[in-house]
Design an enzyme around this catalytic site. Structure first.
Site, PDB file in Angstrom:
ATOM      1  N   VAL A   1      20.503   7.576   0.857  1.00  0.00           N
ATOM      2  CA  VAL A   1      21.766   6.863   1.116  1.00  0.00           C
ATOM      3  C   VAL A   1      23.087   6.870   0.409  1.00  0.00           C
ATOM      4  O   VAL A   1      23.271   7.042  -1.049  1.00  0.00           O
ATOM      5  CB  VAL A   1      21.590   5.187   0.681  1.00  0.00           C
TER       6      VAL A   1
ATOM      7  N   SER B   1      -4.090  -2.419 -11.167  1.00  0.00           N
ATOM      8  CA  SER B   1      -3.799  -1.623 -11.442  1.00  0.00           C
ATOM      9  C   SER B   1      -1.657  -1.340 -11.439  1.00  0.00           C
ATOM     10  O   SER B   1      -1.608  -0.976 -11.238  1.00  0.00           O
ATOM     11  CB  SER B   1      -4.188  -0.405 -12.115  1.00  0.00           C
TER      12      SER B   1
ATOM     13  N   ASN C   1      17.386  -4.042   0.557  1.00  0.00           N
ATOM     14  CA  ASN C   1      17.303  -4.143  -0.772  1.00  0.00           C
ATOM     15  C   ASN C   1      18.047  -5.628  -1.148  1.00  0.00           C
ATOM     16  O   ASN C   1      17.942  -5.798  -2.330  1.00  0.00           O
ATOM     17  CB  ASN C   1      19.250  -3.289  -0.740  1.00  0.00           C
TER      18      ASN C   1
ATOM     19  N   HIS D   1       3.350   3.943  -4.898  1.00  0.00           N
ATOM     20  CA  HIS D   1       3.137   2.707  -4.861  1.00  0.00           C
ATOM     21  C   HIS D   1       2.276   2.781  -5.592  1.00  0.00           C
ATOM     22  O   HIS D   1       1.409   1.801  -5.274  1.00  0.00           O
ATOM     23  CB  HIS D   1       3.158   2.600  -3.206  1.00  0.00           C
TER      24      HIS D   1
ATOM     25  N   GLY E   1      23.052  10.242  -1.439  1.00  0.00           N
ATOM     26  CA  GLY E   1      23.236  11.081  -2.450  1.00  0.00           C
ATOM     27  C   GLY E   1      22.644  10.561  -3.814  1.00  0.00           C
ATOM     28  O   GLY E   1      23.090   8.644  -3.761  1.00  0.00           O
TER      29      GLY E   1
ATOM     30  N   ARG F   1      12.507   2.489  -7.492  1.00  0.00           N
ATOM     31  CA  ARG F   1      12.144   2.796  -5.554  1.00  0.00           C
ATOM     32  C   ARG F   1      14.043   2.107  -6.170  1.00  0.00           C
ATOM     33  O   ARG F   1      14.763   2.556  -4.899  1.00  0.00           O
ATOM     34  CB  ARG F   1      12.322   0.749  -5.942  1.00  0.00           C
TER      35      ARG F   1
ATOM     36  N   HIS G   1      16.120   4.601  -3.498  1.00  0.00           N
ATOM     37  CA  HIS G   1      16.776   3.833  -2.765  1.00  0.00           C
ATOM     38  C   HIS G   1      18.660   4.304  -2.299  1.00  0.00           C
ATOM     39  O   HIS G   1      19.655   4.742  -1.749  1.00  0.00           O
ATOM     40  CB  HIS G   1      16.692   2.288  -2.536  1.00  0.00           C
TER      41      HIS G   1
HETATM   42  C1  HEM Z   1       7.716   6.120   3.464  1.00  0.00           C
HETATM   43  C2  HEM Z   1       8.420   6.001   2.586  1.00  0.00           C
HETATM   44  C3  HEM Z   1       8.323   4.243   1.636  1.00  0.00           C
HETATM   45  C4  HEM Z   1       8.422   3.729   2.804  1.00  0.00           C
HETATM   46  C5  HEM Z   1       8.078   2.913   4.396  1.00  0.00           C
HETATM   47  C6  HEM Z   1       8.448   2.321   1.025  1.00  0.00           C
HETATM   48  C7  HEM Z   1       8.727   1.187   1.720  1.00  0.00           C
HETATM   49  C8  HEM Z   1       8.257   0.128   0.679  1.00  0.00           C
HETATM   50  C9  HEM Z   1       8.416  -1.369   0.599  1.00  0.00           C
HETATM   51  C10 HEM Z   1       8.372  -2.279   2.145  1.00  0.00           C
HETATM   52  C11 HEM Z   1       8.103  -2.079  -0.459  1.00  0.00           C
HETATM   53  C12 HEM Z   1       8.476  -3.157  -0.455  1.00  0.00           C
HETATM   54  C13 HEM Z   1       8.875  -3.754  -1.055  1.00  0.00           C
HETATM   55  C14 HEM Z   1       9.036  -5.463  -0.777  1.00  0.00           C
HETATM   56  O1  HEM Z   1       8.026  -5.825  -0.079  1.00  0.00           O
HETATM   57  O2  HEM Z   1       9.288  -6.087  -2.504  1.00  0.00           O
HETATM   58  C15 HEM Z   1       8.366  -0.645  -1.529  1.00  0.00           C
HETATM   59  C16 HEM Z   1       7.843  -1.213  -2.498  1.00  0.00           C
HETATM   60  C17 HEM Z   1       8.246   0.196  -3.283  1.00  0.00           C
HETATM   61  N1  HEM Z   1       8.183   1.010  -3.714  1.00  0.00           N
HETATM   62 FE1  HEM Z   1       8.094   2.236  -1.395  1.00  0.00          FE
HETATM   63  N2  HEM Z   1       8.685   3.039   0.496  1.00  0.00           N
HETATM   64  C18 HEM Z   1       8.584   4.644   0.476  1.00  0.00           C
HETATM   65  C19 HEM Z   1       8.910   5.529  -0.243  1.00  0.00           C
HETATM   66  C20 HEM Z   1       8.465   5.067  -1.812  1.00  0.00           C
HETATM   67  C21 HEM Z   1       8.928   6.332  -2.936  1.00  0.00           C
HETATM   68  C22 HEM Z   1       9.802   7.256  -2.333  1.00  0.00           C
HETATM   69  C23 HEM Z   1       9.305   5.541  -4.208  1.00  0.00           C
HETATM   70  C24 HEM Z   1       9.978   6.078  -4.975  1.00  0.00           C
HETATM   71  C25 HEM Z   1       9.744   6.837  -5.539  1.00  0.00           C
HETATM   72  C26 HEM Z   1       8.793   4.091  -3.564  1.00  0.00           C
HETATM   73  C27 HEM Z   1       8.301   2.992  -4.667  1.00  0.00           C
HETATM   74  C28 HEM Z   1       8.497   1.374  -4.621  1.00  0.00           C
HETATM   75  C29 HEM Z   1       8.008   1.097  -5.366  1.00  0.00           C
HETATM   76  C30 HEM Z   1       7.647   1.271  -7.081  1.00  0.00           C
HETATM   77  C31 HEM Z   1       7.622  -1.007  -5.040  1.00  0.00           C
HETATM   78  C32 HEM Z   1       7.659  -1.452  -6.165  1.00  0.00           C
HETATM   79  C33 HEM Z   1       8.568  -1.980  -5.981  1.00  0.00           C
HETATM   80  C34 HEM Z   1       8.934  -3.142  -7.099  1.00  0.00           C
HETATM   81  O3  HEM Z   1       7.074  -3.971  -7.387  1.00  0.00           O
HETATM   82  O4  HEM Z   1       9.812  -4.055  -7.127  1.00  0.00           O
HETATM   83  N3  HEM Z   1       8.512   3.956  -2.674  1.00  0.00           N
HETATM   84  N4  HEM Z   1       8.284   0.551  -1.021  1.00  0.00           N
HETATM   85  C1  LIG Z   2      19.104  -8.301  -5.459  1.00  0.00           C
HETATM   86  C2  LIG Z   2      20.059  -8.614  -5.457  1.00  0.00           C
HETATM   87  O1  LIG Z   2      21.785  -7.970  -5.853  1.00  0.00           O
HETATM   88  N1  LIG Z   2      20.675  -8.863  -3.834  1.00  0.00           N
HETATM   89  C3  LIG Z   2      21.204  -9.261  -2.972  1.00  0.00           C
HETATM   90  C4  LIG Z   2      20.989  -8.290  -1.940  1.00  0.00           C
HETATM   91  O2  LIG Z   2      21.404  -8.897  -0.572  1.00  0.00           O
HETATM   92  C5  LIG Z   2      22.040 -10.489  -0.573  1.00  0.00           C
HETATM   93  C6  LIG Z   2      22.830 -10.447   0.419  1.00  0.00           C
HETATM   94  O3  LIG Z   2      23.954 -10.527   0.371  1.00  0.00           O
HETATM   95  C7  LIG Z   2      22.713 -11.038  -1.890  1.00  0.00           C
HETATM   96  O4  LIG Z   2      22.795 -12.098  -2.264  1.00  0.00           O
HETATM   97  C8  LIG Z   2      21.350 -11.101  -3.234  1.00  0.00           C
HETATM   98  O5  LIG Z   2      21.852 -11.043  -4.182  1.00  0.00           O
END
Ligand code: HEM
Ligand SMILES: CC(=O)N[C@H]1CO[C@H](CO)[C@@H](O)[C@@H]1O
Ligand SMILES: *[C@@H]1O[C@H](CO)[C@@H](O)[C@H](O)[C@H]1NC(C)=O
Ligand SMILES: *[C@@H]1O[C@H](CO)[C@@H](O)[C@H](O)[C@H]1NC(C)=O
Ligand SMILES: *[C@@H]1O[C@H](CO)[C@@H](O)[C@H](O)[C@H]1NC(C)=O
Length: 324
Positions: free
Chosen positions: A68, A246, A92, A190, A70, A60, A64
């Protein structure tokens, strides 16, 4: 004389052109830091088993980063020039694993100071950690250089939001050279990781602003989430597995859940509203479209978005700071 001068200028011009558009290549560090990629891989293999959830964090973070400015490690920067960096922007706030990247950077830097970019390290760590949990392998050509700028204000418009409808995400992806197929496949990431309730609880409690629930979300699943996980709309700390049972396994169950109307985000659910996307999901589930190899192609594409090469950018000494 005039002719030679002209050719000279042409050659200089051509070299300058090549310098600025130099492509990434496999094994970019083969002579300058031959052990770099192995060092990254060994560190990941040693540590990811104790913290498999980091694979989700890194893929992820890489996503990100690439969307942004590149794939230039701008996501890793702390404040630049007094402005809040990308990592301070709301999407972020839930990124994690920065310290792990810093540790990998130190190891590689000890081997070859000033050679290997943070942008390549992040890209390699994302790939190697997904492979370490048994997920797909994709090629990572290297040679990315690190950016000098990171602005919180650029994140909101470039990172798709969980509430976005499909057309919004496809437009954003196509601006980056990614098509609908890439969106379907990359959303498959996801299959691993977690989401905070705040990322989707509007679907449970206040979908259209009238205290309602999103009808596109399976009502039994919604009831379960409300009873056991996201007990009110203000909960911003509880974490939910996106692919329950999973979360550390890179499998097809995300797509099966999406078809069962159990994708957590609107962006997941909305994939089924497009007939081409729906058909791809069905092909993935049936195996006529191979998830791992197709996912790999899309990841390779994503990893090349607007990369800085040649003499652009720099090789950061510390991933959180620009050199000067
Ligand atoms: C339509 C595009 C996408 C949207 C709207 C989206 C949105 C999100 C959101 C809202 C979360 C949850 C963050 C949180 O609440 O902690 C998330 C998690 C995640 N996203 Fe996406 N995402 C998108 C595309 C992608 C892509 C392209 C990837 C990677 C190739 C990705 C990989 C992940 C992963 C692995 C997580 C879990 C992160 C963790 O466990 O820390 N997502 N995404
Ligand atoms: C994981 C991480 O670095 N999170 C940062 C996101 O931005 C806030 C506000 O600047 C920081 O406090 C977090 O450490
Ligand atoms: C960057 O910011 C993080 C979080 O605020 C902090 O832990 C880290 O020490 C900073 N890194 C540097 C090199 O200043
Ligand atoms: C639901 O959304 C509406 C409109 O945005 C808002 O006025 C209301 O306060 C929200 N309700 C809750 C419980 O957040
Ligand atoms: C979560 O909500 C609390 C209370 O509304 C707020 O103080 C806090 O900053 C929020 N945390 C995050 C990470 O958004």
């Amino acid at each position: 004389m005039g002719k030679i001068g002209c050719t000279g200028i042409l050659i200089i011009g051509l070299l300058a052109f090549l310098g600025s558009t130099e492509a990434l290549k496999m094994g970019f560090y083969a002579t300058s830091c031959p052990k770099a990629e192995k060092t990254v891989q060994d560190f990941v293999n040693q540590h990811i088993h104790n913290a498999p959830f980091l694979a989700a964090a890194f893929i992820r973070m890489h996503f990100h980063d690439c969307l942004v400015r590149g794939c230039d490690a701008s996501v890793l920067l702390n404040t630049t020039s007094g402005e809040q960096p990308e990592k301070a922007a709301s999407p972020n706030l839930t990124l994690r694993g920065f310290d792990f990247i810093d540790r990998v950077k130190s190891l590689v830097k000890a081997e070859c100071p000033g050679i290997v970019s943070c942008a390549d390290i992040l890209t390699l760590v994302a790939r190697d950690s997904v492979v370490a949990i048994g997920g797909p392998f994709w090629g990572v050509p290297t040679g990315r250089r690190d950016g000098l700028i990171s602005k919180s204000s650029e994140v909101i418009s470039n990172i798709p939001h969980s509430l976005w409808q499909l057309h919004h995400s496809t437009t954003l992806f196509s601006n980056q050279g990614l098509d609908l197929k890439d969106l379907v496949l990359l959303s498959g990431a996801h299959t691993i990781g977690i989401a905070h309730c705040s990322s989707f609880s509007n679907r449970l409690y206040n979908f259209t602003g009238t205290g309602d629930q999103d009808p596109a979300l399976d009502s039994e699943y919604a009831a379960n989430l409300k009873a056991n996980k996201c007990k009110n709309i203000n909960d911003n700390t509880t974490k939910v597995e996106m692919d329950p049972g999973s979360r550390n396994t890179f499998d097809l169950s995300y797509y099966a859940l999406v078809l069962k109307r159990r994708g957590l985000f609107e962006s997941d659910a909305d994939l089924t509203t497009n007939s081409d996307a729906l058909s791809m999901i069905n092909q993935l589930l049936q195996g006529s479209l191979d998830f791992y190899s197709e996912f790999a192609k899309s990841m390779e594409k994503m990893g090349m978005i607007n990369v800085k090469t040649g003499s652009n950018g720099e090789i950061r000494k510390q991933c959180a700071l620009v050199n000067r």
